[in-house]
Design an enzyme around this catalytic site. Structure first.
Site, mmCIF file in Angstrom:
data_model
loop_
_atom_site.group_PDB
_atom_site.id
_atom_site.type_symbol
_atom_site.label_atom_id
_atom_site.label_comp_id
_atom_site.label_asym_id
_atom_site.label_seq_id
_atom_site.Cartn_x
_atom_site.Cartn_y
_atom_site.Cartn_z
ATOM 1 N N HIS A 170 0.824 -1.221 0.000
ATOM 2 C CA HIS A 170 0.000 0.000 0.000
ATOM 3 C C HIS A 170 0.854 1.265 0.000
ATOM 4 C CE1 HIS A 170 -4.026 -1.841 0.703
ATOM 5 N NE2 HIS A 170 -3.241 -2.861 1.023
ATOM 6 N N ASP A 175 3.569 9.360 -0.608
ATOM 7 C CA ASP A 175 2.409 8.553 -0.210
ATOM 8 C C ASP A 175 2.184 7.474 -1.262
ATOM 9 O OD1 ASP A 175 0.197 7.941 1.418
ATOM 10 O OD2 ASP A 175 -0.352 10.058 1.606
HETATM 11 P P1 ADQ Z 1 -2.866 5.712 5.060
HETATM 12 O O1 ADQ Z 1 -1.494 6.288 5.181
HETATM 13 O O2 ADQ Z 1 -3.567 5.427 6.329
HETATM 14 O O3 ADQ Z 1 -2.859 4.396 4.173
HETATM 15 P P2 ADQ Z 1 -4.836 7.326 3.323
HETATM 16 O O4 ADQ Z 1 -4.956 6.682 1.999
HETATM 17 O O5 ADQ Z 1 -4.600 8.798 3.260
HETATM 18 O O6 ADQ Z 1 -3.690 6.810 4.211
HETATM 19 O O7 ADQ Z 1 -6.165 7.120 4.204
HETATM 20 C C1 ADQ Z 1 -6.793 5.911 4.361
HETATM 21 C C2 ADQ Z 1 -8.189 6.117 4.970
HETATM 22 O O8 ADQ Z 1 -8.117 6.676 6.282
HETATM 23 C C3 ADQ Z 1 -9.069 7.064 4.153
HETATM 24 O O9 ADQ Z 1 -10.325 6.465 3.968
HETATM 25 C C4 ADQ Z 1 -9.184 8.314 4.995
HETATM 26 O O10 ADQ Z 1 -10.419 8.998 4.879
HETATM 27 C C5 ADQ Z 1 -9.025 7.778 6.402
HETATM 28 N N1 ADQ Z 1 -8.432 8.822 7.254
HETATM 29 C C6 ADQ Z 1 -7.276 9.484 7.043
HETATM 30 N N2 ADQ Z 1 -7.095 10.423 7.995
HETATM 31 C C7 ADQ Z 1 -8.163 10.367 8.821
HETATM 32 C C8 ADQ Z 1 -8.563 11.090 9.995
HETATM 33 N N3 ADQ Z 1 -7.825 12.077 10.464
HETATM 34 N N4 ADQ Z 1 -9.738 10.739 10.561
HETATM 35 C C9 ADQ Z 1 -10.490 9.745 10.077
HETATM 36 N N5 ADQ Z 1 -10.174 9.039 8.972
HETATM 37 C C10 ADQ Z 1 -9.036 9.341 8.339
HETATM 38 C C11 ADQ Z 1 -1.973 3.615 3.359
HETATM 39 C C12 ADQ Z 1 -1.033 4.370 2.431
HETATM 40 C C13 ADQ Z 1 -1.824 5.244 1.462
HETATM 41 C C14 ADQ Z 1 -2.850 4.409 0.697
HETATM 42 C C15 ADQ Z 1 -3.681 3.567 1.660
HETATM 43 C C16 ADQ Z 1 -4.588 2.581 0.908
HETATM 44 O O11 ADQ Z 1 -0.120 5.166 3.192
HETATM 45 O O12 ADQ Z 1 -0.936 5.877 0.541
HETATM 46 O O13 ADQ Z 1 -3.701 5.251 -0.050
HETATM 47 O O14 ADQ Z 1 -2.856 2.809 2.524
HETATM 48 O O15 ADQ Z 1 -3.846 1.777 0.028
#
Ligand code: ADQ
Length: 467
Positions: A155, A363
């Site tokens: 991811h 990211d």
């Molecule tokens: P993450 O680094 O966790 O995931 P991201 O893709 O930005 O990042 O977010 C994943 C989910 O978490 C989204 O549905 C988002 O809405 C939710 N989220 C983020 N911040 C939040 C907050 N403050 N409160 C509530 N919900 C929140 C990893 C990788 C990413 C990749 C994902 C999926 O780092 O690059 O997109 O996996 O593959």
């Protein structure tokens, strides 16, 4: 049809949704059909790591979890996975901390996962392993005699050889991953970086765009970008924008424009740089003073990793500085929340926001960018300011793309977004929306599973190099 077995660090048990595992549950919704098995850590820490899994069934899905011993958890999760691998694969060598005992802890948890999972497997199961916590799992499963097809999806980003080789034991770790049949990445750039590492560190040969030869073993390396349930999120946002939380936010803004950032509190997300760019906006473009508020939701995560505590202190200070300098008795320029908000509430807030700031330093994908686009009202959409270094930038090229390390560029992009006329906003949003509605979570599952199922029916018997 073959049974699908999902393996991830955390399992989202029915009724329990951790942020990370919950995100995966949403992305995998189409693949997790009745009959599937989801295996991983329970989230519980015990005296010692369990040898056998606890089994639970709900809605036809089987959940198998193991507890981790406290010491194993520290070495594996807070130690190697988040202290070494996470910074390395986000190109932050200066933050990487390698400790041999943590690496051994990581390996031993991967081994424990394999040992507890192997007895639960049937001969035709398709195994789909997720993310950087489990890079050694394919080889550990092979060592348990598992000959099923194994797919792995990363991811987060992958680094080119000049960076990857800095990690001690990198070749060993990669060999563990290369024991899979298919490895998936978010972007072509990550897939190519992995292929280059396999060539440089494992003496693999690249046979074509997505096939690598390691001795007799054929490994497919594919780029399959993850997406969201775009239709569902759009509907959720439209409904949530009428709910009480969104109404309270609108009232509190008193007609001012909302700029929103939603992230996990993580050093890959570019939060200090974002705060600096916003402060510079107020300094350079006084027209926005009293007219704009930035709402930054930065949910605390990985609090047992030291770096994250330091980041939190830094953000507290920066937010205090900006508010101290510019706030007036009836206007705070920066609202900063470290509690998580529900998906629904966030969806409504996205719809209200004139500008969405998604500016990670690096990211894998960043689903917030896609959620922000899906949440907009097409008749009066907001503008996405997006880091070039998020995987999402490969698809979302009509966003205002910025280098998050360049404060001035980020500042001017926020300014341009706030000033953009309705025609340009609509045109950009129309193009972005098309992309988000095409590359959905369902398509991501389908494409990855098609690649996994397309492997020759008889897998060439092999072991990765000794690890
Ligand atoms: P993450 O680094 O966790 O995931 P991201 O893709 O930005 O990042 O977010 C994943 C989910 O978490 C989204 O549905 C988002 O809405 C939710 N989220 C983020 N911040 C939040 C907050 N403050 N409160 C509530 N919900 C929140 C990893 C990788 C990413 C990749 C994902 C999926 O780092 O690059 O997109 O996996 O593959």
């Amino acid at each position: 049809m073959a049974r699908l077995v999902i393996v991830s660090n955390r399992v989202a048990l029915p009724g329990e949704r951790t942020q990370r595992a919950g995100g995966l549950a949403v992305a995998l919704a189409d693949a997790l059909v009745p009959g599937s098995l989801w295996f991983g850590w329970s989230g519980q820490r015990a005296e010692a790591t369990a040898r056998t899994a606890n089994i639970l069934s709900a809605n036809g899905i089987t959940y198998a979890t193991i507890d981790l011993g406290e010491a194993d958890y520290r070495r594996y999760y807070a130690g190697f996975a988040n202290g070494a691998l996470w910074p390395l694969l986000h190109f932050r060598l200066g933050l990487m901390r390698f400790r041999a005992e943590e690496y051994e802890g990581y390996r031993s948890v991967n081994r424990a996962f394999a040992a507890a999972l192997a007895p639960l497997l049937g001969p035709d199961d398709l195994i789909w392993v997720h993310d950087y916590q489990l890079l050694s799992l394919p080889a550990e499963l092979r060592a348990q005699g598992v000959n099923n097809r194994i797919g792995f999806f990363l991811h987060i980003p992958f680094t080119p050889p000049v960076i990857t080789e800095v990690l001690p034991r990198a070749a060993e770790l990669l060999a563990g991953l290369a024991a899979a049949d298919v490895v998936g990445f978010q972007t072509v750039r990550d897939r190519d970086a992995f292929a280059a590492c396999a060539e440089a560190l494992l003496e693999a040969r690249r046979l074509d765009t997505d096939t690598l030869a390691l001795g007799e073993h054929r490994l497919r390396a594919v780029a399959v970008p993850i997406g969201i349930d775009a239709t569902g999120f759009t509907q959720e946002a439209a409904r949530a924008a009428r709910r009480v939380e969104a109404r309270r936010l609108t009232e509190s803004l008193q007609g001012r424009a909302l700029v929103i950032g939603v992230d996990r509190l993580d050093d890959s997300k570019g939060l200090p740089q974002r705060f600096a760019a916003f402060a510079r906006l107020l300094e350079r473009h006084p027209v926005h003073r009293r007219k704009v508020s930035l709402l930054q939701v930065a949910a605390r995560s990985r609090e047992d990793v030291e770096r994250y505590q330091a980041l939190r202190r830094e953000l507290d200070r920066l937010a205090g500085d900006t508010n101290g300098q510019y706030a007036e008795f009836d206007w705070a320029p920066l609202r900063y929340i470290t509690r998580p908000l529900s998906r629904r509430t966030l969806a409504g807030f996205f719809r209200l926001a004139r500008v969405g700031l998604v500016t990670p330093l690096r990211d894998g994908m960043n689903l917030v960018a896609k959620e922000y686009v899906a949440a907009q009202n097409p008749a009066d959409p907001g503008v996405l300011v997006l880091s070039r270094f998020a995987g999402a930038a490969c698809e979302l090229s009509e966003a205002l793309l910025v280098n998050p390390f360049d404060t001035d560029e980020q500042t001017e992009a926020i300014h341009a977004a706030l000033e953009m006329d309705i025609e340009e906003r609509r045109a950009r949003h129309h193009a972005l929306r098309e992309r988000v509605f095409t590359n959905t979570a369902a398509l991501w599952c389908q494409r990855f599973l098609a690649a996994l199922a397309a492997r020759p029916a008889v897998r060439i018997e092999c072991r990765a190099r000794p690890v």
